[in-house]
Each structure stands twice: as structure tokens, then as C-alpha cells.
Design a protein around this motif. Structure first.
Motif, PDB file in Angstrom:
ATOM      1  N   SER A   1       9.877  10.811  11.691  1.00  0.00           N
ATOM      2  CA  SER A   1      10.499   9.934  10.687  1.00  0.00           C
ATOM      3  C   SER A   1      10.565  10.570   9.300  1.00  0.00           C
ATOM      4  O   SER A   1      10.242   9.944   8.289  1.00  0.00           O
ATOM      5  N   THR A   2      10.984  11.833   9.274  1.00  0.00           N
ATOM      6  CA  THR A   2      11.175  12.501   7.989  1.00  0.00           C
ATOM      7  C   THR A   2      12.298  13.513   8.067  1.00  0.00           C
ATOM      8  O   THR A   2      12.338  14.332   8.981  1.00  0.00           O
TER       9      THR A   2
ATOM     10  N   MET B   1       0.846  -1.182   0.000  1.00  0.00           N
ATOM     11  CA  MET B   1       0.000   0.000   0.000  1.00  0.00           C
ATOM     12  C   MET B   1       0.891   1.245   0.000  1.00  0.00           C
ATOM     13  O   MET B   1       1.860   1.327   0.743  1.00  0.00           O
ATOM     14  N   LEU B   2       0.541   2.220  -0.801  1.00  0.00           N
ATOM     15  CA  LEU B   2       1.252   3.486  -0.831  1.00  0.00           C
ATOM     16  C   LEU B   2       0.626   4.440   0.170  1.00  0.00           C
ATOM     17  O   LEU B   2      -0.597   4.534   0.271  1.00  0.00           O
ATOM     18  N   TYR B   3       1.470   5.150   0.903  1.00  0.00           N
ATOM     19  CA  TYR B   3       0.950   6.170   1.804  1.00  0.00           C
ATOM     20  C   TYR B   3       0.419   7.332   0.989  1.00  0.00           C
ATOM     21  O   TYR B   3       1.051   7.759   0.023  1.00  0.00           O
ATOM     22  N   ALA B   4      -0.711   7.874   1.388  1.00  0.00           N
ATOM     23  CA  ALA B   4      -1.360   8.939   0.621  1.00  0.00           C
ATOM     24  C   ALA B   4      -1.364  10.280   1.329  1.00  0.00           C
ATOM     25  O   ALA B   4      -1.941  11.244   0.829  1.00  0.00           O
ATOM     26  N   GLN B   5      -0.741  10.361   2.476  1.00  0.00           N
ATOM     27  CA  GLN B   5      -0.698  11.633   3.184  1.00  0.00           C
ATOM     28  C   GLN B   5       0.524  11.697   4.081  1.00  0.00           C
ATOM     29  O   GLN B   5       1.121  10.676   4.405  1.00  0.00           O
ATOM     30  N   VAL B   6       0.853  12.899   4.453  1.00  0.00           N
ATOM     31  CA  VAL B   6       1.935  13.150   5.406  1.00  0.00           C
ATOM     32  C   VAL B   6       1.305  13.885   6.575  1.00  0.00           C
ATOM     33  O   VAL B   6       0.537  14.831   6.391  1.00  0.00           O
ATOM     34  N   HIS B   7       1.637  13.465   7.781  1.00  0.00           N
ATOM     35  CA  HIS B   7       1.067  14.088   8.966  1.00  0.00           C
ATOM     36  C   HIS B   7       2.210  14.496   9.890  1.00  0.00           C
ATOM     37  O   HIS B   7       2.924  13.649  10.410  1.00  0.00           O
TER      38      HIS B   7
END
Length: 187
Positions: free
Chosen positions: A73-74, A1-7
Motif C-alpha cells: 500500500s505504497t 493516531m499518526l503512523y510512526a513507522q513504515v514497514h
């Protein structure tokens, strides 16, 4: 699954610490806030030793940021970038100064690294206030600030961004030193 948002989030203590109704009239006051944010960020173990704040022309806070690289984690979650993103989301524009009549200021506890330098060019900032220098960061912490143009101040100036350096430099260096000498260097 691809992540679709950044929080990305600020730590809870920021909301209790920052007085959003205050005016920070002087450059010294603005940088002192950025340094205080950097200090509290390491005291709370919520990220690295960097703080930043975006100010409107009337010297009020538009947004603040602290380093959140490890907790979020970014590698993009540097204090300046967090402050820029929060201001942009609040104002619903990618050019912060497009929303104001007068200069928008970023105050930062330490000189922007190569990543934050680039973001500063595009974020819509008219004035950049800096505490510690990049060489302070590299001397006192394990961080590599990356390459900048040889005349980075001149490059920003040519783009209409005023740079003021060494505001409360010793206080900013103290925060970096504390971080570098403790186990906090993991954040």
C-alpha cells in the motif's frame, strides 16, 4: 493516531530464490537476475512485473527488490527503491557507493520511472543496467512511467552514472507482456 513507522518486506519466495553467495560477473547475468525476479513476482502474485538488484564491485548481491506497491500500500515500493532502501539499511548509509572501493551497480528489469530515476541520482549508484525500455512498459502494461528529462541518459552520465540499456530486452518485454495480458495487472 499518526503512523510512526513504515514497514516494507520482500515476499518470502525471494529468500529461497536468490543465491546471495553467487557472483554475477557479467552485466547480462545481473540483468537476467532482475528479470527473473520480475517474472517470479507476477507468478507468485506478490507485486508488479519489476525486479532489481544492487551489486557490489566484486559482483555480489548487496540487495534485491521487487515491486511491492499494491501489497505494501505504497506508491514508493518500486523494485529499484526497495533494492536501494534494503542496501542502505544493510550498509547503514544513504550513499551505497560510499561503502565500496569500486563501482556499485543497479540492474533492473525495466528502465526506471521518473520516481526511480530520481532515487538513482541520490542512492549512490555508479552503473545502471536496464532490460526493457519505458516505452515497452507503457506499450505492454497499464503503467505510466512519468516524465524524464529529454536526455535522461546524458543527465545520469554527467553525474557519473554509466547507463547500459537493452540487456535481455526481449525477455524483459515477455514478462511485461504476460503481466499486461493477465489478471496480474491488478498488482
Amino acid at each position: 493516531m499518526l503512523y510512526a513507522q513504515v514497514h516494507l518486506t520482500l515476499p518470502a519466495w525471494v529468500h529461497e530464490f536468490v543465491d546471495h553467495s553467487a557472483a554475477y560477473a557479467s552485466d547480462d547475468d545481473k540483468v537476467a537476475l532482475a528479470i527473473a525476479l520480475s517474472k517470479r513476482n507476477i507468478e507468485h502474485g506478490s507485486g508488479g512485473p519489476f525486479g532489481a538488484a544492487v551489486f557490489s564491485p566484486d559482483h555480489r548481491i548487496v540487495s534485491v527488490g521487487v515491486n511491492r506497491v499494491v501489497p505494501m500500500s505504497t506508491s514508493l515500493a518500486h523494485a529499484e527503491n526497495v533494492a536501494y532502501m534494503l542496501a542502505q539499511q544493510r550498509l547503514q548509509t544513504f550513499r551505497i557507493n560510499a561503502m565500496f572501493d569500486g563501482p556499485v551497480t543497479l540492474a533492473t528489469s525495466s528502465q526506471p520511472c521518473c520516481q526511480c530515476y530520481g532515487a538513482t541520482v541520490w542512492a549512490g549508484i555508479d552503473r545502471l543496467l536496464i532490460g526493457a525500455r519505458a516505452e515497452d512498459v507503457e506499450e505492454l502494461t497499464p503503467f505510466d512511467e512519468g516524465p524524464l528529462p529529454a536526455d535522461w541518459v546524458g543527465e545520469l552520465s554527467r553525474r557519473g552514472i554509466e547507463v547500459v540499456r537493452d540487456l535481455h530486452r526481449d525477455a524483459a518485454r515477455d514478462v511485461l507482456r504476460t503481466y499486461g495480458e493477465t489478471d496480474g495487472a491488478k498488482y
